[in-house]
Motif scaffolding. Structure first.
Motif, short mmCIF file in Angstrom:
data_model
loop_
_atom_site.label_atom_id
_atom_site.label_comp_id
_atom_site.label_asym_id
_atom_site.label_seq_id
_atom_site.Cartn_x
_atom_site.Cartn_y
_atom_site.Cartn_z
N VAL A 53 -3.88 -8.41 3.58
CA VAL A 53 -4.28 -7.67 2.39
C VAL A 53 -3.59 -8.26 1.16
O VAL A 53 -4.21 -8.48 0.12
CB VAL A 53 -3.92 -6.18 2.54
N ASP A 54 -2.31 -8.56 1.31
CA ASP A 54 -1.55 -9.06 0.16
C ASP A 54 -2.02 -10.46 -0.23
O ASP A 54 -2.05 -10.81 -1.41
CB ASP A 54 -0.06 -9.05 0.50
N LEU A 57 -6.55 -10.70 -0.92
CA LEU A 57 -7.22 -9.86 -1.92
C LEU A 57 -6.45 -9.94 -3.24
O LEU A 57 -6.01 -8.92 -3.78
CB LEU A 57 -7.30 -8.40 -1.44
N PRO A 58 -6.26 -11.15 -3.79
CA PRO A 58 -5.41 -11.28 -4.97
C PRO A 58 -6.02 -10.64 -6.23
O PRO A 58 -5.29 -10.36 -7.18
CB PRO A 58 -5.28 -12.80 -5.15
N LEU A 60 -7.31 -7.77 -6.40
CA LEU A 60 -7.13 -6.32 -6.39
C LEU A 60 -6.03 -5.94 -7.38
O LEU A 60 -5.14 -6.72 -7.66
CB LEU A 60 -6.70 -5.91 -4.98
N TRP A 62 -2.65 -4.48 -8.69
CA TRP A 62 -1.34 -4.62 -8.04
C TRP A 62 -1.00 -3.41 -7.18
O TRP A 62 -0.63 -3.56 -6.01
CB TRP A 62 -0.28 -4.84 -9.11
N TRP A 64 -2.83 -1.08 -5.79
CA TRP A 64 -3.65 -0.93 -4.59
C TRP A 64 -3.26 -1.94 -3.53
O TRP A 64 -3.13 -1.63 -2.36
CB TRP A 64 -5.14 -1.10 -4.93
N ARG A 65 -3.10 -3.18 -3.99
CA ARG A 65 -2.80 -4.27 -3.05
C ARG A 65 -1.47 -3.99 -2.35
O ARG A 65 -1.37 -4.02 -1.12
CB ARG A 65 -2.73 -5.58 -3.82
N SER A 69 -0.97 -2.83 1.55
CA SER A 69 -0.18 -3.76 2.34
C SER A 69 1.03 -3.05 2.96
O SER A 69 1.29 -3.17 4.16
CB SER A 69 0.27 -4.90 1.43
N MET A 120 -9.91 0.61 1.80
CA MET A 120 -10.04 -0.80 1.42
C MET A 120 -11.47 -1.13 1.01
O MET A 120 -11.69 -1.81 0.01
CB MET A 120 -9.61 -1.68 2.60
N VAL A 124 -12.30 -2.34 -2.71
CA VAL A 124 -12.87 -3.67 -2.94
C VAL A 124 -14.22 -3.56 -3.64
O VAL A 124 -14.50 -4.29 -4.60
CB VAL A 124 -12.99 -4.43 -1.59
#
Lengths: 131, 103
Positions: A53-54, A57-58, A60, A62, A64-65, A69, A120, A124
Motif C-alpha cells: 500500500v505504501d 499507491l504513491p 494516494l 498521505w 490514507w496511505r 499501511s 482501499m 482509490v
C-alpha cells in the motif's frame, strides 16, 4: 481472565508446555505446527500488503496511505502474536486431552481484511475521480 | 526393523514443505521491506533498515533450516516454543522496521 494469565505465563515459561499431560501423537503436533506456519504466512502476507500500500499507491493522500499501511502492519503483527498463542494453547489442549480451543479471531480477521479492502477500493476510486 | 520407518501420511515431509513456503513468504516480505527502506534514495536510516531486514531474513532461514533438519527423522519431536517465538519475532521485527521508516 484467569485463562489469559495462565497462557501469558506459558509464553514466558516455555518448558512448562512439555511438563503438562502426555505427549500426543507426533502427527498431531506436526499438524499443529503447519497450522502455526500457515498463520505466520498470513501475518507475512498482511505485512507485505502494508508495504505494498505504501509503495504502490504513491498518488494516494498521505493520511490514507499511511493509515491503511499501518492498519495492515498492525493486523499482521497481531496475527503473528496470535499464531504463537494459539499454537501453545492447541499443544496444551492435546497434551491434556481436552477439546481444542475455539476462537473468534479468524472471523474478526476476515472482517478487518474485508473492511480494509473496501476502504482501499473506495479511496482509490475517489482519488481517481479527484484528478 | 528393516529400513527407515515411513509415515504413510508424509507428515514430516508436509511440515518441511510448510517451512519452505513460509521461508519464501518471509523472503518476499523482507525484499518489500528493503525496497520500502530505499524509497526516495538511500539514507543512513534506510540502509540501516535494509541491513536489519537482511539480518531478519537470515535469522528466519537459519531457523527454518534447523527445524527442517530436525524433521528429517522418522518421529520428529514437537517444535520448541523458542522456535515458535523466533518465527513470530521475525514477522514482528519486519513490522517494526517498516513502521520506523514509513513516511
Amino acid at each position: 481472565m484467569n485463562g489469559f494469565l495462565s497462557s501469558l505465563r506459558l509464553w514466558f515459561a516455555p518448558a512448562r508446555v512439555r511438563d503438562e499431560g502426555e505427549t500426543p501423537d507426533y502427527r498431531f503436533s506436526l499438524a499443529n505446527e503447519r497450522t502455526f506456519l500457515a498463520w505466520v504466512r498470513t501475518a507475512l502476507a498482511l505485512v507485505g500488503g502494508g508495504f505494498a500500500v505504501d509503495q504502490f499507491l504513491p498518488d494516494l493522500r498521505w493520511a490514507w496511505r499511511i493509515g491503511l499501511s499501518l492498519a495492515l502492519l498492525a493486523v499482521g503483527a497481531m496475527c503473528a502474536l496470535r499464531a504463537v498463542n494459539h499454537w501453545v494453547r492447541c499443544e496444551l489442549a492435546m497434551r491434556r486431552g481436552e477439546d481444542l480451543p475455539v476462537t473468534r479471531f479468524p472471523a474478526l480477521l476476515s472482517l478487518a481484511v474485508g473492511a480494509v479492502a473496501l476502504i482501499m477500493v473506495v479511496v482509490v476510486l475517489f482519488g481517481w475521480a479527484e484528478q | 526393523m528393516t529400513g527407515p520407518v515411513r509415515d504413510p501420511g508424509l507428515q514430516p515431509e508436509r511440515t518441511r514443505l510448510a517451512w519452505r513456503r513460509t521461508t519464501l513468504s518471509c523472503t518476499v516480505a523482507a525484499v518489500l521491506a528493503g525496497k520500502q527502506a530505499l524509497q526516495g534514495g538511500p539514507s543512513p536510516l534506510g540502509l540501516l533498515a535494509v541491513a536489519a531486514s537482511l539480518l531478519v531474513w537470515l535469522a528466519f532461514v537459519a531457523l527454518a533450516h534447523r527445524r527442517i533438519r530436525a524433521l528429517s527423522v522418522a518421529r520428529p519431536r514437537v517444535m520448541s516454543v523458542r522456535a515458535a517465538w523466533s518465527a513470530a519475532g521475525c514477522v514482528l521485527a519486519l513490522t517494526a522496521f517498516s513502521v520506523a521508516i514509513v513516511r
